[in-house]
Motif scaffolding. Structure first.
Motif, PDB file in Angstrom:
ATOM      1  N   GLY A 156      -1.243  -3.859 -16.180  1.00 23.05           N
ATOM      2  CA  GLY A 156      -1.914  -3.601 -14.911  1.00 23.05           C
ATOM      3  C   GLY A 156      -2.576  -2.242 -14.944  1.00 23.05           C
ATOM      4  O   GLY A 156      -2.263  -1.397 -15.782  1.00 23.05           O
ATOM      5  N   GLN A 157      -3.480  -2.045 -14.023  1.00 27.55           N
ATOM      6  CA  GLN A 157      -4.194  -0.768 -14.002  1.00 27.55           C
ATOM      7  C   GLN A 157      -3.253   0.353 -13.573  1.00 27.55           C
ATOM      8  O   GLN A 157      -2.149   0.095 -13.075  1.00 27.55           O
ATOM      9  CB  GLN A 157      -5.399  -0.839 -13.070  1.00 27.55           C
ATOM     10  N   THR A 158      -3.683   1.571 -13.798  1.00 27.31           N
ATOM     11  CA  THR A 158      -2.837   2.704 -13.460  1.00 27.31           C
ATOM     12  C   THR A 158      -2.464   2.681 -11.972  1.00 27.31           C
ATOM     13  O   THR A 158      -3.294   2.355 -11.127  1.00 27.31           O
ATOM     14  CB  THR A 158      -3.542   4.029 -13.859  1.00 27.31           C
ATOM     15  N   GLY A 159      -1.187   2.935 -11.705  1.00 29.29           N
ATOM     16  CA  GLY A 159      -0.713   2.959 -10.323  1.00 29.29           C
ATOM     17  C   GLY A 159      -0.382   1.599  -9.742  1.00 29.29           C
ATOM     18  O   GLY A 159      -0.054   1.482  -8.569  1.00 29.29           O
ATOM     19  N   LEU A 175       0.849  -1.188   0.000  1.00 33.25           N
ATOM     20  CA  LEU A 175       0.000   0.000   0.000  1.00 33.25           C
ATOM     21  C   LEU A 175       0.884   1.237   0.000  1.00 33.25           C
ATOM     22  O   LEU A 175       1.932   1.272   0.660  1.00 33.25           O
ATOM     23  CB  LEU A 175      -0.887   0.022   1.250  1.00 33.25           C
ATOM     24  N   LEU A 176       0.482   2.250  -0.741  1.00 32.17           N
ATOM     25  CA  LEU A 176       1.220   3.509  -0.760  1.00 32.17           C
ATOM     26  C   LEU A 176       0.851   4.308   0.486  1.00 32.17           C
ATOM     27  O   LEU A 176      -0.219   4.093   1.066  1.00 32.17           O
ATOM     28  CB  LEU A 176       0.849   4.308  -2.017  1.00 32.17           C
ATOM     29  N   PRO A 177       1.727   5.222   0.895  1.00 30.21           N
ATOM     30  CA  PRO A 177       1.442   6.005   2.115  1.00 30.21           C
ATOM     31  C   PRO A 177       0.048   6.640   2.087  1.00 30.21           C
ATOM     32  O   PRO A 177      -0.673   6.625   3.089  1.00 30.21           O
ATOM     33  CB  PRO A 177       2.543   7.067   2.113  1.00 30.21           C
TER      34      PRO A 177
HETATM   35  N1  LIG Z   1       6.721  -3.003  -5.533  1.00 23.44           N
HETATM   36  C1  LIG Z   1       6.603  -1.724  -5.128  1.00 23.44           C
HETATM   37  N2  LIG Z   1       7.138  -1.337  -3.954  1.00 23.44           N
HETATM   38  C2  LIG Z   1       7.025  -0.047  -3.519  1.00 23.44           C
HETATM   39  N3  LIG Z   1       6.398   0.942  -4.203  1.00 23.44           N
HETATM   40  C3  LIG Z   1       5.864   0.607  -5.386  1.00 23.44           C
HETATM   41  C4  LIG Z   1       5.934  -0.730  -5.917  1.00 23.44           C
HETATM   42  N4  LIG Z   1       5.302  -0.751  -7.108  1.00 23.44           N
HETATM   43  C5  LIG Z   1       4.874   0.503  -7.303  1.00 23.44           C
HETATM   44  N5  LIG Z   1       5.204   1.322  -6.300  1.00 23.44           N
HETATM   45  C6  LIG Z   1       4.866   2.746  -6.183  1.00 23.44           C
HETATM   46  O1  LIG Z   1       3.512   2.863  -6.596  1.00 23.44           O
HETATM   47  C7  LIG Z   1       3.313   4.057  -7.341  1.00 23.44           C
HETATM   48  C8  LIG Z   1       2.696   3.723  -8.695  1.00 23.44           C
HETATM   49  O2  LIG Z   1       3.619   2.906  -9.420  1.00 23.44           O
HETATM   50  P1  LIG Z   1       3.891   3.114 -10.989  1.00 23.44           P
HETATM   51  O3  LIG Z   1       4.016   4.563 -11.317  1.00 23.44           O
HETATM   52  O4  LIG Z   1       5.040   2.221 -11.339  1.00 23.44           O
HETATM   53  O5  LIG Z   1       2.534   2.557 -11.599  1.00 23.44           O
HETATM   54  P2  LIG Z   1       2.141   2.340 -13.122  1.00 23.44           P
HETATM   55  O6  LIG Z   1       1.490   1.006 -13.191  1.00 23.44           O
HETATM   56  O7  LIG Z   1       3.324   2.555 -14.007  1.00 23.44           O
HETATM   57  O8  LIG Z   1       1.073   3.486 -13.323  1.00 23.44           O
HETATM   58  P3  LIG Z   1       0.585   4.231 -14.667  1.00 23.44           P
HETATM   59  O9  LIG Z   1      -0.080   3.177 -15.524  1.00 23.44           O
HETATM   60  O10 LIG Z   1      -0.388   5.238 -14.156  1.00 23.44           O
HETATM   61  O11 LIG Z   1       1.804   4.834 -15.313  1.00 23.44           O
HETATM   62  C9  LIG Z   1       4.671   4.740  -7.428  1.00 23.44           C
HETATM   63  O12 LIG Z   1       4.742   5.709  -6.408  1.00 23.44           O
HETATM   64  C10 LIG Z   1       5.661   3.616  -7.138  1.00 23.44           C
HETATM   65  O13 LIG Z   1       6.849   4.104  -6.564  1.00 23.44           O
END
Ligand SMILES: Nc1ncnc2c1ncn2[C@@H]1O[C@H](COP(=O)(O)OP(=O)(O)OP(=O)(O)O)[C@@H](O)[C@H]1O
Length: 165
Positions: free
Chosen positions: A84-87, A15-17
């Motif tokens: 995967g979905q955004t984020g 989970l993100l902060p």
């Molecule tokens: N395994 C992980 N451990 C810690 N933080 C993570 C991990 N995976 C993702 N995050 C954090 O989650 C957030 C979203 O990740 P990321 O930007 O890679 O998603 P994404 O799938 O590329 O999104 P989008 O499709 O919107 O570009 C970022 O702040 C990233 O640092």
């Protein structure tokens, strides 16, 4: 080369902060000592690889990417595709787990493209100033798919790692 053409790995991100702040709950877990993930309380799904919240980029690279690099050197084609979905962590995983890794054992030169396809528009993630209208994916008369309007960036690997040229 492994006899299975497509292998699917799941990485569960923590989970993100801000999600913790909003009291979001974890709903996807790795089932210990298996390659299954559990959604909710009882629905399990098998995959070729599963990586939990604590997993490192190195673990992912070793299990999923390194074998492909070896096959590539042997002349096979290989693709690593993040879905995967955004984020959900695609950029985090590809950026830290794939680009920039080198095992220091081989010396080679490769041409790399790093493209994002979002809402039917292509973006060159290595040349962000490029206008998406200049980039196209085309299929030739032999059915080969390729990019137009992008030359690819040169990456040189040496014993000290991977350099961007
Ligand atoms: N395994 C992980 N451990 C810690 N933080 C993570 C991990 N995976 C993702 N995050 C954090 O989650 C957030 C979203 O990740 P990321 O930007 O890679 O998603 P994404 O799938 O590329 O999104 P989008 O499709 O919107 O570009 C970022 O702040 C990233 O640092």
């Amino acid at each position: 080369m492994n006899e299975v053409c497509v292998r699917v790995a799941v990485r569960v991100r923590p989970l993100l902060p801000r999600e913790v702040l909003h009291n979001h709950q974890v709903c996807v877990r790795v089932v210990p000592d298996t390659s299954h993930v559990m959604i909710g309380k009882d629905k399990t799904f098998p995959f070729d690889h599963v990586f939990g919240c604590e997993s490192s980029h190195d673990e992912l690279y070793e299990a999923c990417v390194h074998p492909l690099v070896e096959s590539l050197i042997d002349g096979y084609n290989a693709t690593v595709f993040a879905y995967g979905q955004t984020g959900s962590g695609k950029t985090y995983t590809l950026g830290g787990g794939l680009v920039g890794k080198g095992d220091g054992q081989m010396e080679h030169t490769v041409r790399v493209s790093y493209m994002e396809l979002y809402q039917e528009e292509l973006r060159d993630l290595l040349e962000l100033h490029t206008n998406h209208k200049e980039l196209h994916i085309r299929e030739d008369d032999r059915g080969n798919t390729g990019q137009e309007g992008h030359s690819g960036s040169l990456y040189k690997s040496s014993h000290s790692g991977v350099l961007v040229g």
